[in-house]
Design a protein around this motif. Structure first.
Motif, PDB file in Angstrom:
ATOM      1  N   TYR A  46       0.491  -1.105   0.152  1.00  0.00           N
ATOM      2  CA  TYR A  46       0.238   0.166  -0.214  1.00  0.00           C
ATOM      3  C   TYR A  46       0.786   1.545   0.541  1.00  0.00           C
ATOM      4  CZ  TYR A  46      -3.212   4.090   1.398  1.00  0.00           C
ATOM      5  OH  TYR A  46      -3.331   4.472   1.876  1.00  0.00           O
ATOM      6  N   VAL A  47       0.913   2.095  -0.982  1.00  0.00           N
ATOM      7  CA  VAL A  47       1.541   3.295  -1.042  1.00  0.00           C
ATOM      8  C   VAL A  47       0.937   4.305  -0.018  1.00  0.00           C
ATOM      9  CG1 VAL A  47       1.990   5.112  -2.203  1.00  0.00           C
ATOM     10  CG2 VAL A  47       2.646   2.449  -3.342  1.00  0.00           C
ATOM     11  N   PRO A  48       0.750   5.085   1.052  1.00  0.00           N
ATOM     12  CA  PRO A  48       0.271   5.655   1.440  1.00  0.00           C
ATOM     13  C   PRO A  48      -0.286   6.708   0.315  1.00  0.00           C
ATOM     14  CG  PRO A  48       2.043   5.600   2.805  1.00  0.00           C
ATOM     15  CD  PRO A  48       2.071   4.885   1.756  1.00  0.00           C
ATOM     16  N   VAL A  64       1.429  11.576   4.871  1.00  0.00           N
ATOM     17  CA  VAL A  64       1.416  10.532   5.763  1.00  0.00           C
ATOM     18  C   VAL A  64       2.402   9.299   5.322  1.00  0.00           C
ATOM     19  CG1 VAL A  64      -0.499   7.945   6.110  1.00  0.00           C
ATOM     20  CG2 VAL A  64      -1.189  11.053   4.545  1.00  0.00           C
ATOM     21  N   THR A  65       3.015   8.160   6.480  1.00  0.00           N
ATOM     22  CA  THR A  65       3.718   7.870   6.331  1.00  0.00           C
ATOM     23  C   THR A  65       3.626   7.065   7.759  1.00  0.00           C
ATOM     24  OG1 THR A  65       5.946   9.598   6.459  1.00  0.00           O
ATOM     25  CG2 THR A  65       5.590   7.434   7.754  1.00  0.00           C
ATOM     26  N   ILE A  66       3.724   5.465   7.076  1.00  0.00           N
ATOM     27  CA  ILE A  66       2.993   4.378   7.610  1.00  0.00           C
ATOM     28  C   ILE A  66       4.342   3.064   7.523  1.00  0.00           C
ATOM     29  CG2 ILE A  66       1.628   1.841   7.633  1.00  0.00           C
ATOM     30  CD1 ILE A  66      -0.584   3.205   5.762  1.00  0.00           C
ATOM     31  N   ALA A  67       4.922   3.041   9.196  1.00  0.00           N
ATOM     32  CA  ALA A  67       6.105   2.543   9.133  1.00  0.00           C
ATOM     33  C   ALA A  67       6.668   0.734   8.419  1.00  0.00           C
ATOM     34  CB  ALA A  67       6.298   1.802  10.393  1.00  0.00           C
ATOM     35  N   PHE A 118      -0.286  -4.928   2.637  1.00  0.00           N
ATOM     36  CA  PHE A 118       0.038  -5.492   1.309  1.00  0.00           C
ATOM     37  C   PHE A 118      -1.229  -5.411   0.874  1.00  0.00           C
ATOM     38  CE2 PHE A 118       3.657  -7.715   1.425  1.00  0.00           C
ATOM     39  CZ  PHE A 118       4.377  -7.783   0.468  1.00  0.00           C
ATOM     40  N   VAL A 119      -1.583  -4.859  -0.396  1.00  0.00           N
ATOM     41  CA  VAL A 119      -3.264  -5.079  -0.871  1.00  0.00           C
ATOM     42  C   VAL A 119      -3.362  -5.482  -1.948  1.00  0.00           C
ATOM     43  CG1 VAL A 119      -3.557  -2.626   0.461  1.00  0.00           C
ATOM     44  CG2 VAL A 119      -2.845  -2.493  -1.553  1.00  0.00           C
ATOM     45  N   ASN A 120      -5.056  -5.541  -2.280  1.00  0.00           N
ATOM     46  CA  ASN A 120      -5.226  -6.214  -3.642  1.00  0.00           C
ATOM     47  C   ASN A 120      -5.209  -4.881  -4.303  1.00  0.00           C
ATOM     48  OD1 ASN A 120      -6.555  -7.188  -6.759  1.00  0.00           O
ATOM     49  ND2 ASN A 120      -6.897  -9.277  -4.870  1.00  0.00           N
ATOM     50  N   ASP A 121      -4.065  -4.725  -6.116  1.00  0.00           N
ATOM     51  CA  ASP A 121      -4.110  -4.030  -6.637  1.00  0.00           C
ATOM     52  C   ASP A 121      -4.720  -4.204  -8.151  1.00  0.00           C
ATOM     53  OD1 ASP A 121      -2.375  -5.599  -7.706  1.00  0.00           O
ATOM     54  OD2 ASP A 121      -0.944  -3.821  -8.143  1.00  0.00           O
ATOM     55  N   ASN A 122      -6.014  -5.935  -8.003  1.00  0.00           N
ATOM     56  CA  ASN A 122      -6.031  -5.804  -9.362  1.00  0.00           C
ATOM     57  C   ASN A 122      -7.744  -5.972  -9.519  1.00  0.00           C
ATOM     58  OD1 ASN A 122      -5.410  -8.510  -7.972  1.00  0.00           O
ATOM     59  ND2 ASN A 122      -6.420  -9.635  -9.950  1.00  0.00           N
ATOM     60  N   LEU A 123      -8.576  -5.201  -8.428  1.00  0.00           N
ATOM     61  CA  LEU A 123      -9.783  -5.115  -8.584  1.00  0.00           C
ATOM     62  C   LEU A 123     -10.490  -6.953  -8.214  1.00  0.00           C
ATOM     63  CD1 LEU A 123     -12.144  -4.090 -10.992  1.00  0.00           C
ATOM     64  CD2 LEU A 123     -11.223  -2.836  -8.438  1.00  0.00           C
ATOM     65  N   GLY A 124      -9.529  -7.859  -7.498  1.00  0.00           N
ATOM     66  CA  GLY A 124      -9.894  -8.743  -6.921  1.00  0.00           C
ATOM     67  C   GLY A 124     -10.019  -8.857  -5.669  1.00  0.00           C
ATOM     68  N   SER A 125     -10.818  -9.721  -5.146  1.00  0.00           N
ATOM     69  CA  SER A 125     -11.232 -10.433  -3.757  1.00  0.00           C
ATOM     70  C   SER A 125     -11.339 -11.683  -3.080  1.00  0.00           C
ATOM     71  CB  SER A 125     -13.195  -9.565  -3.477  1.00  0.00           C
ATOM     72  OG  SER A 125     -13.592 -10.765  -3.904  1.00  0.00           O
ATOM     73  N   ALA A 185      -2.538  -4.526 -12.657  1.00  0.00           N
ATOM     74  CA  ALA A 185      -1.625  -4.317 -11.213  1.00  0.00           C
ATOM     75  C   ALA A 185       0.094  -4.355 -11.250  1.00  0.00           C
ATOM     76  CB  ALA A 185      -1.435  -6.105 -11.769  1.00  0.00           C
ATOM     77  N   GLN A 186       0.348  -3.297 -10.788  1.00  0.00           N
ATOM     78  CA  GLN A 186       1.155  -2.908 -10.767  1.00  0.00           C
ATOM     79  C   GLN A 186       2.375  -4.389 -11.417  1.00  0.00           C
ATOM     80  OE1 GLN A 186       3.708  -0.962  -7.118  1.00  0.00           O
ATOM     81  NE2 GLN A 186       4.940  -2.718  -7.061  1.00  0.00           N
ATOM     82  N   ASP A 187       2.159  -5.611 -11.080  1.00  0.00           N
ATOM     83  CA  ASP A 187       3.031  -7.297 -11.952  1.00  0.00           C
ATOM     84  C   ASP A 187       2.038  -7.769 -12.569  1.00  0.00           C
ATOM     85  OD1 ASP A 187       4.731  -9.386 -12.371  1.00  0.00           O
ATOM     86  OD2 ASP A 187       5.877  -9.332 -10.197  1.00  0.00           O
TER      87      ASP A 187
END
Length: 522
Positions: A165-167, A171-174, A178-185, A215-217
């Protein structure tokens, strides 16, 4: 004794019958032709994404496919019946593409097997030098009129998490998740498990498969897609149609090279290397299935590139000849079309119906009496009354030929089913118009300077064609049980059941069932 135990015993028996033994998990060959499989090679990739496709005649031809990220040596399958052992070796051909985003090649291997016996169970092992074999089973289609069941859904994605995830800026997140980037579930896994509960002869996949174009990849996303679906697709053909999300920027002139590499579908006249595999047809018993590539004719700009008109009319010319031949063939009772974008939809704030389909395909469906059209694109379930002809208006509003919703005579018109609940994280069942109406894309505007996309031009219409909708549940699929009837010239039926997928592991709940009916053509 579990099914897995039985299958393992059958594998060992068939391997033994073929002269191949299992020792310590290593495949040992009794003949020189397979000797190179005796010693695993750590540099050889495994057999990945094992899946099946039928040939033009499902009773006699199938294709076994898998893929790797590097070339392999001697790709092949061993195949045989449950009684005869793995007595035949079939070489696989290699095809590849280079993903334009990742700058890496993907290699696919397709072993086409002809001369199979109709309505017969087969077991096979896919392998290449240095890799352990991977196994699957399948049944060929019947020849002539016989009962069987197939299933269908579209718009799946993957159940996996593909990127960090890219905030937002500032915004900073330590440790970003991971997130789904292709509309999956997670439901993308449950629908596959649901199909396996029914164990159909084959599955029709109505486009928007992995959503890798988002998707990114993209390569990893296809890998995740096959990891999820190979558990079904290795044991029954998954027959696809390409959707807008199979259009991946840079992967060939019109973006479909990944799709064209992973699948090996029946050949179709009039195709070029550019359009290879994008439309095709095959026969199972008394059913002719026709798969179309709608981005060729729709107005909507919803892929990575705008490719409307890419076949220069070749697909439409093929379709008309195909439908004419199918309807003239007295061994064929049913014509089923599988495609992605839709001619009907009562969803608001979603894609909508596309006038291009009503202009290009619907007149052909009417002329040649197509019985059933299964689609995706809209991420919910609904179906139409049997449709024949249209109103004389700007949207060519389809006309219902009858309004019964339980038993439907398809000689009166074509039933359209939107089955887009395969697993995407953006369902549209919650935005259905009440009462039903439709937004129809009638054109597109000039490209938006910010996005490069052509905005859709919508015209609203009433929806006299709307029959049944499912607003309560997002995910599910349809099953089609073909009953050929018992007498020449008698009645043949398809019982259609739509299942909501309501739990982990593919737990199913029936939403509705109805019957399609027509006279046999013999």
């Amino acid at each position: 004794m579990t099914d897995a135990t039985v299958l393992d015993i059958n594998r060992r028996r068939l391997l033994a019958a073929a002269g191949i033994g299992l020792s310590g998990g290593v495949v040992l060959a009794a003949n020189a032709a397979e000797a190179s499989t005796a010693a695993p090679d750590a540099s050889a990739p495994p057999v990945a994404g094992l899946h099946l496709q039928f040939g033009a005649d499902a009773s006699s031809t199938a294709v076994v496919s898998w893929h790797a990220l590097q070339p392999v040596r001697r790709p092949r399958i061993l195949i045989g019946t449950m009684k005869g052992g793995l007595q035949h070796v079939v070489d696989a051909r290699e095809v590849h593409y280079i993903d334009a985003k990742a700058k890496r090649p993907v290699y696919a291997y397709h072993a086409k097997v002809d001369g199979l016996h109709a309505d017969t169970a087969y077991l096979y092992a896919a392998l290449h030098d240095g890799a352990a074999p991977d196994f699957g089973t399948f049944r060929t289609g019947p020849r002539g009129r016989a009962p069987f069941t197939f299933t269908s859904f579209g718009d799946q994605g993957t159940p996996t998490l593909g990127r960090r995830y890219v905030p937002p800026a500032g915004v900073t997140i330590a440790n970003p998740p991971f997130v789904n980037d292709n509309l999956g579930s997670p439901s993308a896994a449950d629908t596959t498990a649901g199909v396996e509960r029914l164990q159909p002869l084959f599955h029709l996949f109505n486009g928007d498969l992995s959503y890798a174009n988002l998707a990114q990849d993209r390569v990893r996303t296809w890998w995740d897609f096959w990891a999820n679906n190979s558990r079904s697709a290795r044991n029954r053909p998954w027959m696809p149609s390409p959707g807008n999300h199979e259009n991946e920027l840079g992967n060939g002139p019109i973006g479909y090279q990944a799709y064209q590499t992973y699948f090996s579908v029946p050949e179709a006249a009039g195709q070029t290397e550019l359009t290879r595999g994008l439309w095709y047809a095959f026969t199972v018993g008394s059913v002719r299935v026709v798969s179309l590539a709608n981005d060729d004719i729709v107005y909507q700009d919803s892929g990575n590139s705008y490719v409307r008109g890419y076949s220069n009319g070749a697909q439409k010319a093929w379709l008309e000849k195909e439908l004419a031949a199918s309807r003239a063939d007295t061994t064929i009772d049913w014509i089923v079309v599988c495609m992605h974008q839709v001619a009907i939809s009562t969803a608001d704030k979603s894609n909508g119906a596309d006038l291009g389909i009503r202009e290009e395909w619907s007149p052909l469906f009417d002329r040649y009496g197509v019985d059933l059209v299964v689609c995706g694109h809209e991420h919910h379930y609904e179906r139409s009354h049997p449709l024949r002809g249209h109103e004389a208006n700007a949207t060519l509003t389809p006309l219902p030929a009858a309004t019964a919703v339980d038993v439907i005579d398809t000689t009166l018109g074509t039933v359209h089913m939107v089955i887009g609940g395969g697993g995407t994280s953006a369902p549209s069942n919650g935005v259905l118009f009440d009462p039903p109406q439709c937004r129809v894309i009638t054109a597109v505007g000039a490209p938006d300077p910010a996005t490069g996309r052509r905005p859709p031009v919508y015209v609203h219409e009433h929806a006299p064609w709307s029959a049944v909708r499912n607003a309560a549940h997002a995910y599910g699929f349809a099953a089609f049980a073909v009953d050929p009837g018992s007498a020449p010239g008698g009645v043949t039926e398809i019982k259609v059941t739509y299942y909501d997928v309501v739990g982990v592991g593919g737990e199913l709940a029936e939403f509705e069932s109805f019957t399609l009916r027509r006279r046999r053509r013999d």
